[in-house]
Design a protein around this motif. Structure first.
Motif, mmCIF file in Angstrom:
data_model
loop_
_atom_site.group_PDB
_atom_site.id
_atom_site.type_symbol
_atom_site.label_atom_id
_atom_site.label_comp_id
_atom_site.label_asym_id
_atom_site.label_seq_id
_atom_site.Cartn_x
_atom_site.Cartn_y
_atom_site.Cartn_z
ATOM 1 N N THR A 139 -13.600 112.146 96.770
ATOM 2 C CA THR A 139 -14.734 111.523 96.092
ATOM 3 C C THR A 139 -16.022 112.271 96.396
ATOM 4 O O THR A 139 -16.888 112.425 95.526
ATOM 5 N N LEU A 140 -16.168 112.729 97.633
ATOM 6 C CA LEU A 140 -17.338 113.542 97.985
ATOM 7 C C LEU A 140 -17.407 114.793 97.120
ATOM 8 O O LEU A 140 -18.470 115.145 96.595
ATOM 9 N N ALA A 141 -16.269 115.475 96.969
ATOM 10 C CA ALA A 141 -16.233 116.689 96.144
ATOM 11 C C ALA A 141 -16.612 116.369 94.701
ATOM 12 O O ALA A 141 -17.362 117.119 94.059
ATOM 13 N N ALA A 142 -16.108 115.242 94.196
ATOM 14 C CA ALA A 142 -16.459 114.843 92.830
ATOM 15 C C ALA A 142 -17.949 114.531 92.726
ATOM 16 O O ALA A 142 -18.601 114.892 91.741
ATOM 17 N N GLY A 143 -18.489 113.886 93.755
ATOM 18 C CA GLY A 143 -19.918 113.580 93.755
ATOM 19 C C GLY A 143 -20.772 114.829 93.759
ATOM 20 O O GLY A 143 -21.772 114.915 93.032
ATOM 21 N N VAL A 144 -20.383 115.807 94.576
ATOM 22 C CA VAL A 144 -21.118 117.075 94.609
ATOM 23 C C VAL A 144 -21.055 117.749 93.244
ATOM 24 O O VAL A 144 -22.062 118.286 92.749
ATOM 25 N N GLY A 145 -19.881 117.715 92.615
ATOM 26 C CA GLY A 145 -19.750 118.304 91.288
ATOM 27 C C GLY A 145 -20.625 117.612 90.254
ATOM 28 O O GLY A 145 -21.263 118.269 89.424
#
Length: 396
Positions: free
Chosen positions: A253-259
């Protein structure tokens, strides 16, 4: 503090840590924006950096949303505990007194430093320096708001929340919030469509306002941009469902948020792309804030003297890191180093100096009242057996 349906619980120390973290992240943000390609800051270096531009933009997308979410949650928590009138009076002292003192003592100093920096970059002829300083000091403008804008916004949000709570009543407000959360959960597609429509209206309003008045329009948008996050914090306090949902995100989810927040920073052409950017920015910020909150809950859920000191110092650090960075950025206009190297010096130096100022102020009850809004209280010692760590006190 209590969450969900308002049942009394032990203090959730990770929220204290998260709130302090968002304030302290102002240090790398302001140190990076000196070299930004997309922002012309008050003291800007002629040398720019793409890496630091991305860092400043990235921090900006979730740092203040996270702060205002927690500000909303802590606000409604204390409001329910103290009552609207008593709470609002305490907020006006806690926030208003540092705002007044910082406006009168910090901002004039920043105006002088900023004017000197303009002469060093050649944007302001030296013979005009004195007249420029006088003009800036005697005319209201952005330099008289500067980094204190969040206090103006937070006071306005607090007044609105106290008014709403007094008008509706705490029990009815809680009922309506939980009813809204339940409706959203039962009508997810319709809720998403409504959210998209609201974001489209917001994108249209932003374009219209900034077109009508680029300077004041952007100011109006920026100062009111975080009201929805403040409101989300109120929902977070009332709803256990939302609380648990926010803290659930993992690394994916963090990676998706950064994206998503990276996507929200791209240049948009047309209403459709603008709307998608607004939606991506909001969802991405919530994902990152949720990850940080979950990480804090896993590692900072117990009393810790180090976290207590960070929490106590964070407000003073935020007020004073800004003028310190002004001075350091101006000094580095005379030194030709790569932007990343200058940033690596300025950011930690500003943090250390601002923390040192806090330690100095702790020796004076008047200074703490002026710039922290509170009188220092004796630390209430918690036995090691009970706390599992260092002696700590409770902050308010």
């Amino acid at each position: 503090m209590s969450t969900g349906v308002g049942q009394k619980q032990d203090r959730l120390h990770y929220w204290d840590f998260s709130r302090a973290l968002y304030l302290v992240l102002g240090i790398p943000f302001h140190a990076a924006v000196i070299y930004s390609l997309t922002h012309e800051w008050s003291v800007s270096s002629p040398d720019k950096s793409q890496v630091l531009t991305w860092l400043a933009d990235f921090l900006h997308t979730f740092r203040m949303p996270g702060f205002f979410i927690l500000a909303g949650m802590f606000s409604i928590m204390l409001l329910e505990r103290q009552g609207a009138r008593a709470w609002l009076a305490s907020r006006l002292v806690r926030l208003g007194l540092p705002l007044l003192c910082a406006t009168l003592l910090i901002l004039p100093f920043q105006i002088v430093v900023q004017s000197v920096a303009l002469t060093l970059t050649g944007a302001l002829p030296v013979p005009e320096l004195q007249a420029h300083i006088v003009a800036q000091l005697t005319h209201f403008g952005e330099p008289w708001i500067s980094h204190l804008w969040f206090l103006w916004a937070l006071i306005a949000y607090c007044v609105a929340l106290a008014g709403l709570h007094g008008l509706i009543g705490g029990a009815r407000l809680r009922q309506r919030v939980n009813g809204l959360v339940g409706w959203v959960g039962d009508n997810r597609i319709l809720s998403l469509s409504a959210f998209a429509a609201i974001c489209q209206l917001a994108a249209q309003a932003q374009t219209a306002i900034t077109t009508a008045s680029p300077y004041y329009g952007n100011a109006v948008i920026n100062y009111n941009l975080y009201a929805p996050y403040f409101g989300f914090g109120v929902v977070l306090f009332y709803s256990r469902t939302v609380h648990d949902l926010l803290l659930r995100p993992g690394v994916a989810t963090l990676a998706a948020g950064v994206g998503l927040v990276t996507f929200s920073q791209i240049s948009y052409a047309g209403l459709f792309t603008h709307t998608l950017a607004v939606m991506a920015g909001i969802f991405g910020a919530l994902m990152i804030v949720g990850f940080i909150s979950g990480l804090a809950r896993r590692h900072f859920s117990h009393p810790d003297g180090r976290i207590r000191r960070l929490v106590d110092a964070s407000f003073t650090i935020y007020l004073f890191h800004h003028p310190v960075i002004y001075v350091l950025a101006t000094v580095f206009l005379l030194i030709n180093l790569p932007p990343v190297v200058e940033f690596a010096i300025i950011a930690p130096a500003a943090g250390v100096i601002a923390y040192g100022i806090h330690l100095l102020f702790m020796r004076s009850r008047i200074a703490m009242l002026m710039f922290n809004g509170v009188m220092p209280k004796p630390v209430r010692t918690v036995p090691a057996a009970a706390s599992g760590g260092s002696p700590v006190g409770l902050i308010r």
